[in-house]
Scaffold this motif. Structure first.
Motif, PDB file in Angstrom:
ATOM      1  N   LEU A 182       0.825  -1.202   0.000  1.00 28.74           N
ATOM      2  CA  LEU A 182       0.000   0.000   0.000  1.00 28.74           C
ATOM      3  C   LEU A 182       0.865   1.261   0.000  1.00 28.74           C
ATOM      4  O   LEU A 182       0.562   2.235  -0.702  1.00 28.74           O
ATOM      5  CB  LEU A 182      -0.937  -0.009   1.209  1.00 28.74           C
ATOM      6  CG  LEU A 182      -2.036  -1.083   1.192  1.00 28.74           C
ATOM      7  CD1 LEU A 182      -2.787  -1.088   2.512  1.00 28.74           C
ATOM      8  CD2 LEU A 182      -2.988  -0.860   0.029  1.00 28.74           C
ATOM      9  N   ALA A 183       1.939   1.244   0.792  1.00 31.08           N
ATOM     10  CA  ALA A 183       2.842   2.400   0.830  1.00 31.08           C
ATOM     11  C   ALA A 183       3.525   2.595  -0.517  1.00 31.08           C
ATOM     12  O   ALA A 183       3.697   3.728  -1.000  1.00 31.08           O
ATOM     13  CB  ALA A 183       3.877   2.217   1.934  1.00 31.08           C
ATOM     14  N   GLN A 186       1.078   4.097  -3.061  1.00 31.99           N
ATOM     15  CA  GLN A 186       0.928   5.541  -2.866  1.00 31.99           C
ATOM     16  C   GLN A 186       2.115   6.289  -3.467  1.00 31.99           C
ATOM     17  O   GLN A 186       1.956   7.317  -4.133  1.00 31.99           O
ATOM     18  CB  GLN A 186       0.811   5.858  -1.378  1.00 31.99           C
ATOM     19  CG  GLN A 186       0.617   7.338  -1.070  1.00 31.99           C
ATOM     20  CD  GLN A 186      -0.693   7.865  -1.600  1.00 31.99           C
ATOM     21  OE1 GLN A 186      -1.756   7.396  -1.196  1.00 31.99           O
ATOM     22  NE2 GLN A 186      -0.649   8.834  -2.515  1.00 31.99           N
ATOM     23  N   ASP A 190       1.928   8.977  -6.563  1.00 29.37           N
ATOM     24  CA  ASP A 190       2.461  10.327  -6.387  1.00 29.37           C
ATOM     25  C   ASP A 190       3.470  10.676  -7.485  1.00 29.37           C
ATOM     26  O   ASP A 190       3.469  11.790  -8.032  1.00 29.37           O
ATOM     27  CB  ASP A 190       3.124  10.472  -5.014  1.00 29.37           C
ATOM     28  CG  ASP A 190       2.116  10.447  -3.872  1.00 29.37           C
ATOM     29  OD1 ASP A 190       0.905  10.626  -4.145  1.00 29.37           O
ATOM     30  OD2 ASP A 190       2.537  10.243  -2.720  1.00 29.37           O
ATOM     31  N   TYR A 200       9.851   7.470  -8.051  1.00 25.96           N
ATOM     32  CA  TYR A 200       9.356   6.268  -7.376  1.00 25.96           C
ATOM     33  C   TYR A 200      10.506   5.381  -6.904  1.00 25.96           C
ATOM     34  O   TYR A 200      10.455   4.817  -5.814  1.00 25.96           O
ATOM     35  CB  TYR A 200       8.425   5.487  -8.303  1.00 25.96           C
ATOM     36  CG  TYR A 200       8.036   4.136  -7.745  1.00 25.96           C
ATOM     37  CD1 TYR A 200       7.311   4.027  -6.550  1.00 25.96           C
ATOM     38  CD2 TYR A 200       8.407   2.959  -8.385  1.00 25.96           C
ATOM     39  CE1 TYR A 200       6.971   2.785  -6.037  1.00 25.96           C
ATOM     40  CE2 TYR A 200       8.062   1.721  -7.881  1.00 25.96           C
ATOM     41  CZ  TYR A 200       7.353   1.634  -6.707  1.00 25.96           C
ATOM     42  OH  TYR A 200       7.015   0.414  -6.186  1.00 25.96           O
ATOM     43  N   THR A 207      10.938   4.085   1.564  1.00 23.17           N
ATOM     44  CA  THR A 207       9.769   3.453   2.167  1.00 23.17           C
ATOM     45  C   THR A 207      10.080   2.082   2.737  1.00 23.17           C
ATOM     46  O   THR A 207       9.543   1.695   3.781  1.00 23.17           O
ATOM     47  CB  THR A 207       8.639   3.335   1.114  1.00 23.17           C
ATOM     48  OG1 THR A 207       8.280   4.635   0.658  1.00 23.17           O
ATOM     49  CG2 THR A 207       7.411   2.637   1.691  1.00 23.17           C
TER      50      THR A 207
END
Length: 251
Positions: A182-183, A186, A190, A200, A207
């Motif tokens: 999920l992180a 996101q 973005d 990314y 992340t």
């Protein structure tokens, strides 16, 4: 062509298309659909990743996971982990009358056998758990995956971004797969909204850094019999330290 064989041929055709995306300067096409970007979240051994020519290193420690669902009333509302000499068993409540039992192990420390026989052999190393399941019936076939360490060389290939297990994985030991996916999703969205997919890659490393370092360290530390045997007693003797590590993983 029969209806069944025709349906299988169609599925194979669509799978083949999805595994071979076509990219140009402004779009990517896969599965009959055309879009500006493609997010590939197709699992540990991502066919899309292979098609894109992204090599994944497996690391030095090969670990596998194998799981089975059982019809039995859960005896705990939390995930219950039992450590054996060479493997860990994870009990997860699934429904009011069903649990999942997964075992993580190194193949050189378990008998080579078909999935069901390997699972039975591994479960025999947890006699208390085996007794709890004595009267339970199977709720699913046995499924397995591995080797778990997957470290792709990159996660952005043109207009395709790798997310979830396909983007890189260490081990299921800490149970963070969904939260990490999920992180990452996101972060990918973005980057695409900013029309800057290269961001990314950097955000993925930020992340997942804590997960990668802590999980890799725990797996390496517990491959030797002495540290492995001391882990649970050490956590019991130092609950504050144990809570701190768990909280770091949960962030």
């Amino acid at each position: 062509m029969s209806g069944v064989s025709g349906a299988r041929a169609i599925r194979r055709q669509h799978q083949d298309i999805a595994e071979r995306p076509f990219q140009d300067a402004v779009s990517v096409t896969a599965g009959g659909l055309r879009a500006r970007w493609l997010i590939a979240a197709d699992g540990l051994h991502s066919p899309l990743r292979r098609h894109l020519g992204v090599h994944a290193h497996h690391g030095g420690l090969r670990r596998f996971g194998i799981r089975h669902h059982w019809y039995v009333r859960p005896w705990t509302s939390a995930v219950e982990v039992t450590w054996g000499p060479h493997a860990e068993a994870y009990v997860t409540p699934v429904a009011a009358d069903q649990i999942g039992v997964a075992v993580l192990y190194r193949p050189e420390q378990s008998p080579a056998a078909a999935a069901q026989h390997a699972y039975d052999a591994l479960l025999s190393g947890f006699p208390a758990l085996r007794r709890r399941l004595a009267d339970a019936t199977a709720a699913s076939p046995v499924r397995g995956a591995g080797p778990m360490p997957q470290r792709p060389e990159r996660r952005v290939v043109g207009r395709v971004l790798l997310v979830g297990d396909s983007a890189g994985y260490e081990d299921a030991l800490t149970g963070e797969g969904i939260s990490l996916a999920l992180a990452q999703a996101q972060a990918a969205v973005d980057a695409l909204l900013a029309d800057a997919p290269h961001r990314y890659e950097r955000q993925w490393h930020r992340t997942t850094r804590r997960y990668r370092l802590l999980t890799r360290g725990l797996v390496r530390a517990t491959t030797r019999p002495a540290p492995r045997a001391l882990l649970v007693p050490a956590c019991r003797a130092a609950p504050t330290l144990f809570t701190g590590v768990v909280n770091q993983l949960a962030r």
